[in-house]
Design a protein around this motif. Structure first.
Motif, PDB file in Angstrom:
ATOM      1  N   GLU A 350     -86.247  60.770  18.831  1.00 12.55           N
ATOM      2  CA  GLU A 350     -87.476  60.041  19.738  1.00 12.55           C
ATOM      3  C   GLU A 350     -88.766  60.259  17.429  1.00 12.55           C
ATOM      4  N   ALA A 351     -87.474  61.026  16.931  1.00 11.89           N
ATOM      5  CA  ALA A 351     -88.520  61.535  15.433  1.00 11.89           C
ATOM      6  C   ALA A 351     -88.634  60.216  14.950  1.00 11.89           C
ATOM      7  N   LYS A 352     -87.749  58.473  14.297  1.00  9.04           N
ATOM      8  CA  LYS A 352     -88.680  57.817  14.363  1.00  9.04           C
ATOM      9  C   LYS A 352     -89.247  57.048  14.797  1.00  9.04           C
ATOM     10  N   GLN A 353     -89.184  57.243  15.565  1.00 10.92           N
ATOM     11  CA  GLN A 353     -90.081  55.747  16.674  1.00 10.92           C
ATOM     12  C   GLN A 353     -91.461  57.220  16.341  1.00 10.92           C
ATOM     13  N   TYR A 354     -91.342  57.443  16.831  1.00  4.45           N
ATOM     14  CA  TYR A 354     -92.918  58.338  16.495  1.00  4.45           C
ATOM     15  C   TYR A 354     -93.974  58.404  15.130  1.00  4.45           C
ATOM     16  N   PHE A 355     -93.339  57.843  14.348  1.00  2.00           N
ATOM     17  CA  PHE A 355     -93.413  57.514  12.964  1.00  2.00           C
ATOM     18  C   PHE A 355     -93.858  56.322  12.444  1.00  2.00           C
ATOM     19  N   GLN A 356     -92.646  55.657  13.312  1.00  2.00           N
ATOM     20  CA  GLN A 356     -93.431  53.787  13.954  1.00  2.00           C
ATOM     21  C   GLN A 356     -94.249  53.487  14.418  1.00  2.00           C
ATOM     22  N   MET A 358     -96.604  55.158  15.026  1.00  2.00           N
ATOM     23  CA  MET A 358     -97.550  55.979  13.695  1.00  2.00           C
ATOM     24  C   MET A 358     -98.573  54.409  13.235  1.00  2.00           C
ATOM     25  N   GLY A 359     -97.051  53.503  12.538  1.00  2.00           N
ATOM     26  CA  GLY A 359     -97.770  52.094  11.764  1.00  2.00           C
ATOM     27  C   GLY A 359     -97.022  52.645  10.664  1.00  2.00           C
ATOM     28  N   TYR A 360     -96.109  53.172  10.520  1.00  6.65           N
ATOM     29  CA  TYR A 360     -94.996  53.219   8.996  1.00  6.65           C
ATOM     30  C   TYR A 360     -94.188  52.198   9.739  1.00  6.65           C
ATOM     31  N   ILE A 361     -93.271  51.420   8.393  1.00  6.83           N
ATOM     32  CA  ILE A 361     -92.002  50.347   8.768  1.00  6.83           C
ATOM     33  C   ILE A 361     -91.388  51.479   8.331  1.00  6.83           C
ATOM     34  N   CYS A 362     -89.648  51.148   8.844  1.00  3.88           N
ATOM     35  CA  CYS A 362     -88.294  51.920   8.474  1.00  3.88           C
ATOM     36  C   CYS A 362     -87.409  50.987   7.676  1.00  3.88           C
ATOM     37  N   ALA A 363     -87.484  50.686   5.790  1.00  7.12           N
ATOM     38  CA  ALA A 363     -86.938  49.758   5.633  1.00  7.12           C
ATOM     39  C   ALA A 363     -85.431  48.899   6.345  1.00  7.12           C
ATOM     40  N   PRO A 364     -84.879  47.827   6.054  1.00  3.34           N
ATOM     41  CA  PRO A 364     -83.504  47.926   6.329  1.00  3.34           C
ATOM     42  C   PRO A 364     -82.590  48.233   5.607  1.00  3.34           C
ATOM     43  N   ARG A 365     -81.278  49.473   6.407  1.00  2.00           N
ATOM     44  CA  ARG A 365     -80.962  50.023   5.615  1.00  2.00           C
ATOM     45  C   ARG A 365     -81.102  51.360   5.714  1.00  2.00           C
ATOM     46  N   GLN A 366     -82.331  51.766   5.667  1.00  2.00           N
ATOM     47  CA  GLN A 366     -83.215  53.128   5.347  1.00  2.00           C
ATOM     48  C   GLN A 366     -82.501  54.211   6.523  1.00  2.00           C
ATOM     49  N   THR A 367     -81.922  55.235   6.191  1.00  2.90           N
ATOM     50  CA  THR A 367     -81.791  55.598   7.244  1.00  2.90           C
ATOM     51  C   THR A 367     -82.292  56.913   7.628  1.00  2.90           C
ATOM     52  N   THR A 368     -82.406  57.276   8.664  1.00  2.00           N
ATOM     53  CA  THR A 368     -83.462  57.881   9.771  1.00  2.00           C
ATOM     54  C   THR A 368     -84.254  58.980   8.463  1.00  2.00           C
ATOM     55  N   ALA A 369     -83.044  59.709   7.952  1.00  2.00           N
ATOM     56  CA  ALA A 369     -83.772  61.052   7.463  1.00  2.00           C
ATOM     57  C   ALA A 369     -84.231  61.046   5.610  1.00  2.00           C
ATOM     58  N   GLU A 370     -84.120  59.267   5.862  1.00  2.30           N
ATOM     59  CA  GLU A 370     -84.906  58.802   4.092  1.00  2.30           C
ATOM     60  C   GLU A 370     -86.590  58.790   4.833  1.00  2.30           C
ATOM     61  N   PHE A 371     -86.819  57.600   5.591  1.00  2.00           N
ATOM     62  CA  PHE A 371     -87.378  57.206   6.403  1.00  2.00           C
ATOM     63  C   PHE A 371     -88.236  58.360   6.261  1.00  2.00           C
ATOM     64  N   LEU A 372     -88.093  59.921   7.168  1.00  2.00           N
ATOM     65  CA  LEU A 372     -88.789  60.427   7.499  1.00  2.00           C
ATOM     66  C   LEU A 372     -89.262  62.083   6.771  1.00  2.00           C
ATOM     67  N   THR A 373     -88.503  61.881   5.102  1.00  2.00           N
ATOM     68  CA  THR A 373     -88.289  62.412   4.208  1.00  2.00           C
ATOM     69  C   THR A 373     -89.523  61.914   3.347  1.00  2.00           C
ATOM     70  N   ALA A 374     -89.794  60.202   3.298  1.00  2.00           N
ATOM     71  CA  ALA A 374     -90.194  59.587   2.453  1.00  2.00           C
ATOM     72  C   ALA A 374     -91.934  59.555   2.752  1.00  2.00           C
ATOM     73  N   LEU A 375     -92.246  60.016   4.513  1.00  2.00           N
ATOM     74  CA  LEU A 375     -93.440  59.679   4.876  1.00  2.00           C
ATOM     75  C   LEU A 375     -93.963  61.170   4.463  1.00  2.00           C
ATOM     76  N   THR A 376     -93.489  61.852   3.816  1.00  2.00           N
ATOM     77  CA  THR A 376     -94.247  63.450   2.928  1.00  2.00           C
ATOM     78  C   THR A 376     -94.565  62.667   1.367  1.00  2.00           C
ATOM     79  N   ASP A 377     -94.141  61.474   1.347  1.00  2.00           N
ATOM     80  CA  ASP A 377     -94.992  60.703  -0.066  1.00  2.00           C
ATOM     81  C   ASP A 377     -95.602  59.378   0.755  1.00  2.00           C
TER      82      ASP A 377
END
Length: 1455
Positions: A350-356, A358-377
């Motif tokens: 559920e985590a990835k969809q939650y932040f998506q 919200m309005g943020y975009i997960c880049a292609p081939r970016q892992t979910t963990a990368e995406f979630l960590t990047a949100l703290t910056d």
């Protein structure tokens, strides 16, 4: 992994039996290890929800065994424990120190004048919430992934869940474990809660087998499935863990550390993981446990944790900084932490969809963990069109969004449902009943958190202690050799002591020297306790054992070697001076020598147990050493002790031991006094004894001998009757110090947590306005980025590109058919690299990958010309031509370890590198200007004036890595950049930032070769080429990676590898293909596949064509500036290194303060112990011992400086020497220059504190000369002497021991304990060789010369003249020939004779002459020069030329 149920015991509910893995019978375990590997892989791919599905018996043929074992476990009544946790409104508070000013020696000196301000600051500390308002529930059997950047609070969260809250100022909110409060869990079930830190701390000299066996043994339960023996249980547990983590081949290899060679870094990490699993905790917090592991091994680790949670229903909370998608999918839940605030907690899907949403975009081939960590910056994450400015940005905004979300409401509902199901009292009773099965029935406290009784812990720790001793053969050999050498030297020095009264003082000196030698050795051994303290603290947290048990075992296991050394020493030493040769007296001597000096060793161990740092311990122990020596009764006899310090005599175990030794020797002895009768001479030979007396304490009129008991009574106030009373007293002190040391080891705890703190130079702290920024901005600035806008930083990137635009390189570096072979200690040759070839071109970023132990760093070191052992073959070429002498100067090498001078700022570190590594022709201003460009390029402006410090109080991991890269960039390499694991230990965002920097450098024309462990798909695509190695240093692939890794993937797929799924990380895919990992296996040899491939043939052709083309280019002329080994001259090097080192000392007030307190307290103590000393015979003799104490203070002073010197030496040898930054002689010279000013000042303080209270002669020529020798020359001597010892010592503990040995050795020949006249003829030359002879003669002769001696009443020798003669008439001839004076010359009876008239009379008896004072200064200067020359020579021979004297002897013997 459960410790209550066999090696892998699973006592689960009936519904779970078909999923339980149980250990087979003892003899079947080895046969089933390969099946265990397969089961691990099968189960580790299933989440907790899917764990209830049955296993396919076709896949795993242990179904029958599992059912039987589960049934047996039930029949045996073995109960399993599980632990879930619920937390709500969890807040953790620590000291608010986001940034602080750097303390210096200047502030230390000013502190007395600002004491009120210091006390106010200490009283009114500011606090901050490290984490705030966390909610969540983690059920038994679940895995939770914790994501956040360094400093966000991940480690704090993990520590608190594991019950490690003592280091925080406050923890509030609710936290329960299946309804049981945290206090109860910590008190009774601490072993079920475990925090696994990211650092790998082990006893380096133990091998892997011993390390894992210990962990299994110390946690072995009482009730074991199948009633197998403890020995079999430990063996099975060890084998299973070693198999799961791929460690079976390392059983007989030392674990090692940064300085002791052992297993590889990845293998050491696996040892740490296996140790935690052996602990059998039901709830484990893993902090960045994949650091240093390659991608495939990290995935295997996560699968192992998944297996344990599925089968054992253990609970795992794991922080991973770079988690691949396959790892992420193994978890049940994930929580995201942003600047101490929880912004999500819920199911991983559920985590990835939650932040998506919200309005943020997960880049292609970016892992979910990368995406979630990047949100703290957030500035780094793209936002959907139309959502810019609307999405949450600050931590507060994210929290508000989270608390208002449906996901949060579902979490609250889940927590309420979980609470409703809890039955705390039943759970607690079940936990108690379960843990009773593990713990012994008797001999253990009911609420103890430890599995074993104290006695069993002690037994196992003793076994480990003997293993540690066995592993440290060098220490055993050196200690025994030292005992033999000292006993022979000192015993022969006192050889055949005179049986007359003349030998009385020497016998006392001999006994005191024994005590002195072993006590100084005990002081040196104190330094050995500090390296192991972190290990003991860690294993205490793991609930392995009481630290007190370790303290006791250390004493017991040290006793055999100590006794052996004493036996050797005493047997050799005792009989050479011809002591009393009766068995009773010998064994009494042995008993008291052993007991007393061991008691002193325990005193120093106790001081170390209560001291937070080695510096503080050395300061306190140095003063304790003075007390032991001064108040032992030899230097100052009991009758002459000052009343204000006399009580120390009764608190001194050395005093009672010395009394026992000397009375044991002199009791009943008749000491002939014929040679000491007065008056003496031809005139008096035939006079009756009625008119002569023995000139000795304890003499009696009419006797030509002195009874030893009378001498002891009058000289020392000692009595033989006290021997066994003293035994009881020393034994009582032995027990006291022993118990206090054990208590201290139990009470010592880590310092309070304050989080990451940046330390700035005074005057360069961030402005108040900056500190008032939002928390998000502060966190981002600490990590080197701005958060001014949530849009891509194109302007910044382009600006950076401009700054690196002039870094372009033009030459090609290539290597072909590179082999590297080393010879193992057993003589076997092992090939670490096999036929490796490749090249790097300007503008390319090449990745070097492979599993742990594949030879990545070995290849990098070979290519960088940093290998000085083994045999290297093959070609390494620049533009097709052989490497030239300027190669090292034209390359940069960023090591995996971020080694820097802790006291320097970022800017100073860069400037130091630029000043010494850029050509001398470049103006200094231009070098500094280039450093500013590097700071901007690496975006380090916000902390350029912050010191490097240590982790937690200095730069964080990412900032250190940037500095490591910056230091190499500041050198302006013109050919190539090597980087070893630049992303290791970084979170995904920091790793991305580092690789993006490398990408920009490559785009600017740099040629970069970089090893990398766990790259994500997006990070991996930043590289142009890949060199992939398998174990054995064999090439598997070299070539382009291709867009979205297509070229690389196509190569493996067309050669028979399984297809790479779209969501699969290419880096993990290729490592899995080649069989990387602890338990992986493949059906083909990918090295042979590569050798037979068209890509290999094309690469070989391409390199040949490249060489042919490049050779045709004109020969590059070697610049004169680059032809030398170093960029600048030796004087410039010395100036720069000295400046930096003096800055280090100035910025380390703790080190200076410890030394200052040692010198001031010791000086005052000695001064007031000899306060206003009278000029009697005993007073004049005591001046000798006052000078001795001033000399012996050098031992703790040298002990203080040696650890620091060794740290500086290791930094130089590991990093700066390899990069040709400066010459080794500059390091040694700078060390002397930096230490000397402080040692001279501190010796001056000691001089003032002891010289004037003693009431020495204050005449300018006397006091000035004394200061010249002691305040100036002596500190230079012991500074250079300490440096000399350090050059021959591998570590600080060894250096301290060698210092004690050598100081005692040269001190024994200085004439303090044995007058020169009593030296055996053979050793008289050593009196002249000993440097302390000249310091002693200079100082003692200076202060005693010209003193008028006035005997006290007890010191007069009383005799009667013949009838009719006055005292003077009778003794006139004697007085004229022998000196001295009569106190009552006109008396006709009871003539009072004093044997000394002036102090020079006493000096004559010990071969000290005032007339030698300037000659002595000359000799002292000669020894200063000798120390320096010897230090430089030995350093060159042992550490530059690396001459192995023992190896040369072995080779000579073989011939």
């Amino acid at each position: 992994m459960s410790s209550s149920s066999g090696s892998i015991d699973l006592e689960l509910n009936d519904a779970e039996q078909h999923n339980a893995l149980h250990r087979e019978e003892t003899h079947q375990v080895a046969l089933n290890l390969d099946r265990l590997e397969h089961l691990t892989k099968v189960l580790s791919t299933r989440s907790a929800a899917g764990a209830e599905e049955g296993l396919d018996e076709d896949d795993f043929n242990l179904g029958r065994v599992l059912r039987e074992r589960v049934q047996r476990a039930e029949e045996a009544g073995i109960m399993n424990r599980t632990v879930g946790v619920l937390f709500q409104n969890l807040t953790v508070q620590g000291v608010d120190m986001g940034a602080k000013a750097l303390a210096t020696v200047g502030e230390l000196l000013r502190s007395p004048f600002r004491i009120i301000q210091v006390l106010r600051e200490a009283k009114y500390k500011k606090y901050r919430n490290i984490i705030e308002d966390f909610d969540g529930v983690i059920k038994a059997g679940e895995m939770v992934l914790v994501l956040g950047r360094p400093g966000a609070g991940c480690s704090t969260f993990l520590r608190v869940l594991a019950g490690e809250v003592d280091t925080f100022t406050d923890v509030s909110g609710e936290i329960t474990y299946d309804g049981i409060d945290q206090k109860t869990m910590k008190g009774c079930f601490k072993g079920d809660l475990l925090f696994s830190p990211e650092t790998d701390i082990h006893f380096p000299i133990l091998n892997v087998d011993e390390t894992l066996s210990f962990a299994a043994d110390i946690k072995a339960p009482r009730v074991r499935s199948g009633n197998i023996s403890r020995k079999d249980y430990v063996k099975d547990m060890r084998d299973i863990l070693a198999t799961v983590y791929g460690l079976r081949h390392t059983y007989n290899t030392r674990v090692g550390d940064d300085y002791v060679r052992g297993v590889s870094g990845g293998e050491r990490k696996r040892v740490s993981l296996a140790e935690v699993m052996a602990g059998g905790a039901r709830f484990v917090s893993w902090d960045n446990s994949t650091r240093g592991l390659d991608a495939s091994t990290a995935l295997e680790y996560a699968r192992t944790i998944r297996t344990s949670t599925n089968l054992l229903k253990n609970t795992a909370v794991v922080a991973i900084y770079q988690a691949g998608e396959n790892i992420y999918k193994l978890f049940d839940k994930v929580t995201v932490i942003y600047a101490g605030r929880q912004i999500f907690f819920g199911p991983v899907d559920e985590a990835k969809q939650y932040f998506q949403n919200m309005g943020y975009i997960c880049a292609p081939r970016q892992t979910t963990a990368e995406f979630l960590t990047a949100l703290t910056d957030p500035a780094q994450v793209p936002v959907k069109e139309g959502m810019v400015g609307k999405v949450p940005f600050t931590p507060e905004e994210f929290v508000a969004y989270w608390k208002a979300s449906n996901n949060y409401q579902r979490l609250l509902q889940e927590m309420d449902a979980y609470r409703a199901e809890l039955q705390p009292s039943e759970k607690l009773n079940h936990m108690i009943d379960s843990i009773k099965q593990e713990r012994p029935l008797h001999g253990k406290r009911h609420h103890s958190p430890y599995t074993l009784s104290f006695g069993m812990q002690l037994k196992i720790l003793m076994h480990r202690g003997f293993q540690r001793q066995k592993g440290d053969k060098a220490y055993i050999f050196s200690s025994v050799l030292s005992a033999v050498a000292q006993s022979l030297v000192v015993g022969s020095l006192f050889y055949k002591l005179s049986n007359s009264y003349d030998g009385a003082f020497s016998r006392g000196g001999c006994m005191f020297y024994v005590m002195l030698y072993f006590t100084v050795n005990a002081l040196a051994e104190m330094a050995m306790t500090y390296p192991q303290r972190k290990i003991v603290e860690k294993q205490k947290r793991f609930a392995f054992y009481h630290p007190a048990a370790e303290s006791i075992s250390a004493l017991i296991t040290s006793l055999p070697l100590r006794i052996v050394n004493y036996v050797i020493f005493c047997i050799i030493f005792y009989f050479l001076p011809m002591f009393n040769e009766t068995p009773g007296q010998f064994f009494t001597f042995f008993l008291f020598a052993l007991l007393t000096t061991t008691c002193n060793a325990l005193l120093f161990q106790m001081i170390a147990a209560f001291s937070p740092t080695i510096e503080a311990a050395n300061a306190v122990a140095g003063l304790a050493l003075m007390i032991l020596f001064v108040y032992a009764g030899f230097l100052i006899p009991v009758p002459l002790m000052k009343v204000w310090f006399k009580w120390l005599n009764y608190l001194n175990p050395l005093r009672f031991g010395f009394e026992a030794l000397i009375t044991n020797e002199l009791h009943g002895r008749k000491m002939d006094c014929t040679e000491n009768l007065i008056p003496s001479g031809d005139k008096y030979k035939n006079m009756s004894l009625e008119y002569r007396v023995c000139a000795a304490l304890g003499s009696r009129t009419g006797q030509d001998y002195v009874l030893g008991d009378n001498y002891l009574s009058e000289q020392f106030a000692f009595s033989f009757d006290h021997i066994w009373r003293n035994f009881g007293i020393v034994l009582a002190y032995f027990i006291l110090f022993f118990v206090l040391g054990a208590i201290g080891s139990e009470l010592t705890s880590p310092r309070g947590m304050v989080g990451d703190v940046l330390v700035f130079r005074r005057g360069h702290m961030p402005e108040d306005e900056t500190r008032k920024k939002k928390a998000s901005e502060i966190v981002a600035e600490r990590n080197g980025r701005s958060v001014s806008a949530a849009t891509p930083k194109t302007d910044s990137s382009s600006s950076t590109d401009e700054k690196v635009s002039d870094l372009a390189m033009s030459e090609v570096f290539s290597w072909q058919h590179v082999d590297y072979t080393v010879t193992l200690p057993n003589g076997e040759d092992r090939k670490l690299l096999c036929d490796v070839q490749g090249y790097t071109k300007p503008g390319t970023l090449t990745a070097l990958m492979g599993e742990s132990g594949a030879g990545k760093t070995t290849l990098l070191n070979n290519l960088a010309q940093r290998i000085n052992v083994g045999v290297i073959s093959g070609d390494m070429l620049v533009d097709g031509k052989p490497i030239r002498t300027d190669f090292k100067r034209r390359t940069g090498y960023v090591q995996q370890q971020d080694l820097h001078v802790a006291e320097c700022t970022v800017r100073e570190s860069l400037r130091f590198s630029a000043a010494l590594r850029q050509p001398a022709s470049v103006p200094l201003a231009e070098k500094y200007e280039y450093c500013e460009r590097v700071i901007e390029m690496l975006q380090m402006e916000s902390y350029a004036e912050a010191i490097v410090g240590v982790l937690g109080a200095g730069l964080n991991v990412e900032q250190r890595k940037k500095l490591s890269i910056g230091v190499e960039l500041a050198a302006k390499p013109s050919l190539l950049m090597f980087l070893d694991e630049p992303t290791s230990g970084l979170d995904s965002q920091s790793a991305w930032a580092i690789v993006q920097l490398l990408r920009r450098l490559a785009d600017a024309g740099q040629s970069i070769l970089c090893t990398i462990h766990q790259p994500s798909a997006t990070l991996f695509e930043q590289f142009d080429k890949l060199l992939l190695l398998k174990r054995g240093g064999q090439t598997v692939y070299f070539g382009p990676i291709g867009k979205e890794s297509s070229t690389l993937i196509n190569y493996f797929e067309k050669n028979g590898a399984a297809p790479c799924e779209d969501e699969e990380n290419p880096a993990e895919y290729i490592l899995n293909c080649i069989g990387a990992g602890a338990t992986a296996s493949v059906d083909r040899d990918w090295y042979e596949v590569w050798k037979a491939s068209s890509e290999y043939a094309n690469l070989t052709d391409e390199i040949e064509k490249l060489h042919a083309e490049l050779r045709s280019k004109p020969e590059r002329e070697v610049s004169k500036e680059l032809s030398g080994k170093f960029a600048v001259g030796l004087f410039t090097q010395f100036k720069r290194v000295s400046g930096r080192m003096m800055l280090q000392y100035w910025r380390d007030p703790q080190y200076i303060f410890a030394k200052m307190m040692l010198m001031i307290s010791s000086g005052l103590f000695v001064g007031f112990s000899f306060w206003n000393i009278n000029h009697s015979i005993m007073g004049v003799q005591n001046l000798l011992f006052g000078v001795f104490l001033a000399i012996i203070i050098a031992v703790p002073m040298i002990n203080q400086m040696q650890p620091r010197i060794i740290v500086l030496r290791e930094l130089y040898e590991v990093r700066e020497s390899a990069s040709n930054t400066y010459h080794w002689s500059a390091l040694l010279g700078a060390t002397i220059i930096a230490e000397l000013p402080y040692n001279i000042i501190l010796s001056t303080l000691y001089y003032c504190c002891y010289y004037f209270p003693i009431n020495f002669n204050r005449a300018t020529n006397i006091a000035g000369y004394q200061y010249l020798v002691y305040g100036l020359l002596y500190p230079i001597y012991y500074t250079t002497f300490g440096l000399l010892i350090t050059t021959i010592s591998p570590d600080a503990a060894t250096a301290n021991i060698v210092t004690g040995l050598l100081v005692c050795f040269i001190l024994s020949f200085a004439g303090i304990f044995q007058p020169y006249s009593a030296f055996p003829t053979f050793w008289k030359f050593m009196y002249r060789v000993s440097p302390l002879t000249y310091f002693l003669e200079a100082m003692l002769g200076n202060v005693v010369h010209g003193i008028e001696v006035v005997c006290t009443e007890s010191e007069f020798n009383v005799f009667n003249p013949p009838d009719g003669l006055s005292c003077y008439d009778y003794a006139e001839d004697f007085l004229n020939s022998s000196g001295g004076y009569l106190n009552n010359p006109n008396a006709t009876s009871s003539c009072q004779y004093c044997k000394y008239t002036v102090g020079d009379d006493y000096l004559d008896t010990i071969n000290v002459k005032f007339s030698h004072r300037w000659r002595n200064v000359g000799f002292q200067c000669a020894y200063l020069v000798f120390n320096v020359v010897a230090a430089f020579t030995i350093y060159y021979v042992l550490r530059v030329a690396k001459f192995d004297i023992f190896g040369a002897i072995r080779r000579k013997l073989k011939k």
